[in-house]
Design a protein around this motif. Sequence first.
Motif, PDB file in Angstrom:
ATOM      1  N   GLU A 114       0.736  -1.100   0.032  1.00  0.00           N
ATOM      2  CA  GLU A 114      -0.035  -0.162  -0.054  1.00  0.00           C
ATOM      3  C   GLU A 114       1.106   1.227   0.058  1.00  0.00           C
ATOM      4  O   GLU A 114       0.627   2.214  -0.706  1.00  0.00           O
ATOM      5  CB  GLU A 114      -0.905   0.072   1.233  1.00  0.00           C
ATOM      6  CG  GLU A 114      -2.017   1.045   1.224  1.00  0.00           C
ATOM      7  CD  GLU A 114      -3.026   0.852  -0.063  1.00  0.00           C
ATOM      8  OE1 GLU A 114      -3.372   1.896  -0.516  1.00  0.00           O
ATOM      9  OE2 GLU A 114      -3.309  -0.294  -0.329  1.00  0.00           O
ATOM     10  N   GLU A 115       1.964   1.372   0.660  1.00  0.00           N
ATOM     11  CA  GLU A 115       2.929   2.229   0.855  1.00  0.00           C
ATOM     12  C   GLU A 115       3.556   2.615  -0.457  1.00  0.00           C
ATOM     13  O   GLU A 115       3.581   3.664  -1.017  1.00  0.00           O
ATOM     14  CB  GLU A 115       3.847   2.169   1.807  1.00  0.00           C
ATOM     15  CG  GLU A 115       3.237   2.375   3.197  1.00  0.00           C
ATOM     16  CD  GLU A 115       4.458   2.090   4.223  1.00  0.00           C
ATOM     17  OE1 GLU A 115       5.683   2.000   4.142  1.00  0.00           O
ATOM     18  OE2 GLU A 115       4.137   1.873   5.470  1.00  0.00           O
ATOM     19  N   LYS A 138       1.161   4.081  -3.073  1.00  0.00           N
ATOM     20  CA  LYS A 138       0.982   5.498  -2.768  1.00  0.00           C
ATOM     21  C   LYS A 138       2.366   6.360  -3.460  1.00  0.00           C
ATOM     22  O   LYS A 138       2.204   7.308  -4.068  1.00  0.00           O
ATOM     23  CB  LYS A 138       0.895   5.814  -1.252  1.00  0.00           C
ATOM     24  CG  LYS A 138      -0.360   5.568  -0.632  1.00  0.00           C
ATOM     25  CD  LYS A 138      -0.372   5.664   0.840  1.00  0.00           C
ATOM     26  CE  LYS A 138      -1.811   5.417   1.304  1.00  0.00           C
ATOM     27  NZ  LYS A 138      -1.716   5.374   2.798  1.00  0.00           N
ATOM     28  N   TYR A 139       3.623   5.598  -3.073  1.00  0.00           N
ATOM     29  CA  TYR A 139       4.799   6.223  -3.602  1.00  0.00           C
ATOM     30  C   TYR A 139       4.805   6.385  -5.157  1.00  0.00           C
ATOM     31  O   TYR A 139       5.115   7.196  -5.738  1.00  0.00           O
ATOM     32  CB  TYR A 139       5.983   5.647  -3.004  1.00  0.00           C
ATOM     33  CG  TYR A 139       7.352   5.937  -3.755  1.00  0.00           C
ATOM     34  CD1 TYR A 139       7.737   7.300  -3.223  1.00  0.00           C
ATOM     35  CD2 TYR A 139       7.996   5.213  -4.389  1.00  0.00           C
ATOM     36  CE1 TYR A 139       8.933   7.580  -3.744  1.00  0.00           C
ATOM     37  CE2 TYR A 139       8.916   5.656  -5.095  1.00  0.00           C
ATOM     38  CZ  TYR A 139       9.716   6.800  -4.526  1.00  0.00           C
ATOM     39  OH  TYR A 139      10.898   7.451  -5.138  1.00  0.00           O
ATOM     40  N   GLN A 166       2.569   6.824  -7.141  1.00  0.00           N
ATOM     41  CA  GLN A 166       1.745   7.813  -7.646  1.00  0.00           C
ATOM     42  C   GLN A 166       2.044   9.119  -7.513  1.00  0.00           C
ATOM     43  O   GLN A 166       1.393  10.120  -7.929  1.00  0.00           O
ATOM     44  CB  GLN A 166       0.176   7.590  -6.963  1.00  0.00           C
ATOM     45  CG  GLN A 166      -0.404   6.258  -7.554  1.00  0.00           C
ATOM     46  CD  GLN A 166      -1.702   5.858  -6.773  1.00  0.00           C
ATOM     47  OE1 GLN A 166      -2.178   6.949  -5.753  1.00  0.00           O
ATOM     48  NE2 GLN A 166      -2.568   4.996  -6.989  1.00  0.00           N
ATOM     49  N   THR A 167       3.198   9.269  -6.991  1.00  0.00           N
ATOM     50  CA  THR A 167       3.619  10.744  -6.645  1.00  0.00           C
ATOM     51  C   THR A 167       4.741  11.152  -7.865  1.00  0.00           C
ATOM     52  O   THR A 167       5.105  10.289  -8.588  1.00  0.00           O
ATOM     53  CB  THR A 167       4.825  10.632  -5.469  1.00  0.00           C
ATOM     54  OG1 THR A 167       5.800   9.710  -5.714  1.00  0.00           O
ATOM     55  CG2 THR A 167       4.062  10.082  -4.225  1.00  0.00           C
TER      56      THR A 167
END
Length: 102
Positions: free
Chosen positions: A68-69, A72-73, A75-76
């Motif tokens: 999950e982390e 998120k990363y 998508q940065t």
Amino acid sequence: MRMTKTKRALQRSKRVGMRIIAFAVLCLLIVASVGKIQLRRKGEAYERREEELMSAIAEEEARAEEIEELKKYVQTKKYVEEVAKERLGLVYEDEILFKATE
């Protein structure tokens, strides 16, 4: 007092009957003890299996959190820039690259 033959035979048959009953009860106790031992072993095996599964669940939950982390990363903007530089060799217009010669 003397016993008659029928009374003696009756007492013998009672003793034999009591011995048979005692033997049957002893057999039942042995069977119950063996069953109890087997159930205890199964219970211990199930407890070990449960501990293994609980640790596997904890590992998978930690792994899911890492994923999950990472999601998120990915998508940065920072990740996109790193991939563009590393894999595609792209740079900003005002950026200067220095390469070492061997």
